[in-house]
Design a protein around this motif. Structure first.
Motif, PDB file in Angstrom:
ATOM      1  N   LEU A 124      22.123 -17.284  -7.243  1.00 34.10           N
ATOM      2  CA  LEU A 124      21.565 -17.165  -5.902  1.00 34.10           C
ATOM      3  C   LEU A 124      22.608 -16.729  -4.882  1.00 34.10           C
ATOM      4  CD1 LEU A 124      19.260 -20.334  -5.789  1.00 34.10           C
ATOM      5  CD2 LEU A 124      18.636 -17.966  -6.317  1.00 34.10           C
ATOM      6  N   HIS A 125      23.872 -16.826  -5.235  1.00 34.91           N
ATOM      7  CA  HIS A 125      24.930 -16.371  -4.340  1.00 34.91           C
ATOM      8  C   HIS A 125      26.159 -16.011  -5.161  1.00 34.91           C
ATOM      9  CE1 HIS A 125      27.515 -19.999  -4.572  1.00 34.91           C
ATOM     10  NE2 HIS A 125      26.380 -20.583  -4.847  1.00 34.91           N
ATOM     11  N   THR A 126      27.010 -15.194  -4.603  1.00 37.05           N
ATOM     12  CA  THR A 126      28.258 -14.807  -5.248  1.00 37.05           C
ATOM     13  C   THR A 126      29.426 -15.085  -4.315  1.00 37.05           C
ATOM     14  OG1 THR A 126      28.016 -12.530  -4.435  1.00 37.05           O
ATOM     15  CG2 THR A 126      27.154 -13.017  -6.631  1.00 37.05           C
ATOM     16  N   LEU A 127      30.576 -15.307  -4.916  1.00 36.01           N
ATOM     17  CA  LEU A 127      31.796 -15.573  -4.170  1.00 36.01           C
ATOM     18  C   LEU A 127      32.767 -14.419  -4.368  1.00 36.01           C
ATOM     19  CD1 LEU A 127      32.352 -19.329  -5.111  1.00 36.01           C
ATOM     20  CD2 LEU A 127      31.033 -18.398  -3.229  1.00 36.01           C
ATOM     21  N   GLN A 128      33.459 -14.062  -3.311  1.00 35.83           N
ATOM     22  CA  GLN A 128      34.434 -12.991  -3.394  1.00 35.83           C
ATOM     23  C   GLN A 128      35.681 -13.365  -2.619  1.00 35.83           C
ATOM     24  OE1 GLN A 128      33.022  -9.203  -2.018  1.00 35.83           O
ATOM     25  NE2 GLN A 128      34.853  -8.097  -2.642  1.00 35.83           N
ATOM     26  N   ARG A 166      16.007 -13.759  -4.922  1.00 37.95           N
ATOM     27  CA  ARG A 166      16.051 -14.210  -6.315  1.00 37.95           C
ATOM     28  C   ARG A 166      15.459 -15.599  -6.505  1.00 37.95           C
ATOM     29  NH1 ARG A 166      22.229 -12.363  -8.043  1.00 37.95           N
ATOM     30  NH2 ARG A 166      21.921 -10.109  -7.783  1.00 37.95           N
ATOM     31  N   LEU A 167      15.046 -16.225  -5.411  1.00 36.14           N
ATOM     32  CA  LEU A 167      14.433 -17.549  -5.536  1.00 36.14           C
ATOM     33  C   LEU A 167      13.158 -17.456  -6.352  1.00 36.14           C
ATOM     34  CD1 LEU A 167      14.898 -18.978  -1.918  1.00 36.14           C
ATOM     35  CD2 LEU A 167      15.948 -19.854  -4.005  1.00 36.14           C
ATOM     36  N   SER A 168      12.905 -18.473  -7.105  1.00 42.53           N
ATOM     37  CA  SER A 168      11.715 -18.498  -7.942  1.00 42.53           C
ATOM     38  C   SER A 168      10.460 -18.635  -7.089  1.00 42.53           C
ATOM     39  CB  SER A 168      11.794 -19.672  -8.930  1.00 42.53           C
ATOM     40  OG  SER A 168      10.585 -19.802  -9.640  1.00 42.53           O
ATOM     41  N   ASN A 169       9.405 -17.940  -7.514  1.00 44.99           N
ATOM     42  CA  ASN A 169       8.120 -18.062  -6.826  1.00 44.99           C
ATOM     43  C   ASN A 169       7.421 -19.366  -7.169  1.00 44.99           C
ATOM     44  OD1 ASN A 169       8.381 -15.540  -5.589  1.00 44.99           O
ATOM     45  ND2 ASN A 169       7.557 -14.476  -7.389  1.00 44.99           N
ATOM     46  N   ASP A 170       7.901 -20.011  -8.186  1.00 40.09           N
ATOM     47  CA  ASP A 170       7.321 -21.280  -8.612  1.00 40.09           C
ATOM     48  C   ASP A 170       7.980 -22.410  -7.819  1.00 40.09           C
ATOM     49  OD1 ASP A 170       6.113 -23.368  -9.837  1.00 40.09           O
ATOM     50  OD2 ASP A 170       7.059 -23.076 -11.799  1.00 40.09           O
ATOM     51  N   LEU A 196      12.100 -25.141  -7.435  1.00 41.36           N
ATOM     52  CA  LEU A 196      12.973 -25.242  -6.266  1.00 41.36           C
ATOM     53  C   LEU A 196      13.554 -26.651  -6.167  1.00 41.36           C
ATOM     54  CD1 LEU A 196      10.855 -23.319  -3.592  1.00 41.36           C
ATOM     55  CD2 LEU A 196      12.845 -22.486  -4.874  1.00 41.36           C
ATOM     56  N   PRO A 197      14.810 -26.776  -5.766  1.00 42.03           N
ATOM     57  CA  PRO A 197      15.415 -28.116  -5.652  1.00 42.03           C
ATOM     58  C   PRO A 197      14.960 -28.827  -4.380  1.00 42.03           C
ATOM     59  CG  PRO A 197      16.981 -26.455  -4.947  1.00 42.03           C
ATOM     60  CD  PRO A 197      15.772 -25.696  -5.452  1.00 42.03           C
ATOM     61  N   ALA A 234       9.842 -27.904  10.083  1.00 40.47           N
ATOM     62  CA  ALA A 234       8.977 -26.730   9.981  1.00 40.47           C
ATOM     63  C   ALA A 234       9.571 -25.627   9.123  1.00 40.47           C
ATOM     64  CB  ALA A 234       8.682 -26.192  11.382  1.00 40.47           C
ATOM     65  N   LEU A 235      10.651 -25.910   8.415  1.00 38.19           N
ATOM     66  CA  LEU A 235      11.256 -24.890   7.546  1.00 38.19           C
ATOM     67  C   LEU A 235      10.245 -24.385   6.521  1.00 38.19           C
ATOM     68  CD1 LEU A 235      14.769 -26.454   6.847  1.00 38.19           C
ATOM     69  CD2 LEU A 235      14.276 -24.433   8.232  1.00 38.19           C
ATOM     70  N   ASP A 236      10.366 -23.108   6.189  1.00 35.85           N
ATOM     71  CA  ASP A 236       9.481 -22.495   5.201  1.00 35.85           C
ATOM     72  C   ASP A 236       9.916 -22.934   3.808  1.00 35.85           C
ATOM     73  OD1 ASP A 236       7.634 -20.978   3.898  1.00 35.85           O
ATOM     74  OD2 ASP A 236       8.605 -19.051   4.278  1.00 35.85           O
ATOM     75  N   TYR A 237       9.513 -24.127   3.448  1.00 34.27           N
ATOM     76  CA  TYR A 237       9.916 -24.747   2.195  1.00 34.27           C
ATOM     77  C   TYR A 237       8.831 -25.741   1.796  1.00 34.27           C
ATOM     78  CZ  TYR A 237      13.563 -25.847  -1.232  1.00 34.27           C
ATOM     79  OH  TYR A 237      14.300 -25.965  -2.385  1.00 34.27           O
ATOM     80  N   PRO A 238       8.653 -25.967   0.499  1.00 36.12           N
ATOM     81  CA  PRO A 238       7.624 -26.936   0.088  1.00 36.12           C
ATOM     82  C   PRO A 238       7.807 -28.284   0.761  1.00 36.12           C
ATOM     83  CG  PRO A 238       8.438 -25.710  -1.810  1.00 36.12           C
ATOM     84  CD  PRO A 238       9.297 -25.316  -0.665  1.00 36.12           C
TER      85      PRO A 238
END
Length: 211
Positions: free
Chosen positions: A9-13, A95-99, A103-104, A132-136
């Protein structure tokens, strides 16, 4: 094609050029700090072993200078921690899952202490915005920690909870993007988000403004 659920879900550089420059600066600065401390110690040693020019050394001034230099050096040392290895991150929310089941769970902690310095209205806007975050909803937990234990903060929290019972379904029903109540109702345009809305939307929107 690789499954997006297996992708990070993320990369480090790490920019090696910046790391090298920062570490070289830290090294040179450390040498200068040690040289300054050595100079202060040598002044004290000279004063103890020689009293030929007592007016050139005042213990109170020496102690004040040493204390200030040690304090500034310590602050610089703390600030150098993140310069030692700066990291840049790139997030990929697509890349987050639609399911939703994959989700954690998320805990959001909001801290406040003094209602005089942190107005309860602003704190409650933060609380409602987090809720109100767009999260389950079943995987989102919002906590308010009031270190001051103020009664008006508790009362404001109860009022915010009552408002959230109306505000959250309203945001989900009409797809409101700006979910901070204060920011949303402060917008210049009548709809609050520039979209053409139905008469039912405007009726519910104005209804929420009534205490």
């Amino acid at each position: 094609m690789e499954n997006r659920e297996t992708l990070p879900l993320h990369t480090l550089q790490v920019n090696k050029a910046i790391v090298t420059r920062n570490r070289a600066h830290i090294f040179v600065h450390s040498l200068l700090v040690m040289a300054l401390l050595y100079y202060r110690a040598s002044c004290l040693f000279f004063f103890i072993t020689s009293h030929s020019h007592p007016w050139t050394f005042t213990p109170a001034i020496w102690l004040l200078l040493l204390t200030s230099e040690l304090t500034l050096s310590f602050i610089w040392l703390l600030g150098s921690a993140y310069r030692w290895k700066p990291v840049s991150r790139a997030a990929f929310p697509e890349r987050l899952s639609n399911d939703d089941c994959r989700l954690p769970e998320i805990d959001v902690f909001i801290c406040t202490a003094d209602p005089a310095k942190e107005p309860p209205l602003d704190v409650m806007n933060t609380v409602v915005s987090a809720m109100a975050l767009d999260y389950p909803a079943e995987k989102l937990w919002v906590y308010l920690s009031d270190d001051g234990g103020a009664d008006n903060t508790l009362y404001a929290m109860r009022r915010a909870f009552s408002f959230a019972m109306v505000w959250l379904p309203f945001c989900r029903k009409y797809g409101v993007q700006t979910r901070c109540p204060n920011a949303y109702f402060s917008m210049d345009n009548k709809g609050g988000d520039g979209q053409i809305r139905s008469a039912e939307f405007y009726f519910e929107r104005e209804k929420m403004k009534v205490p």
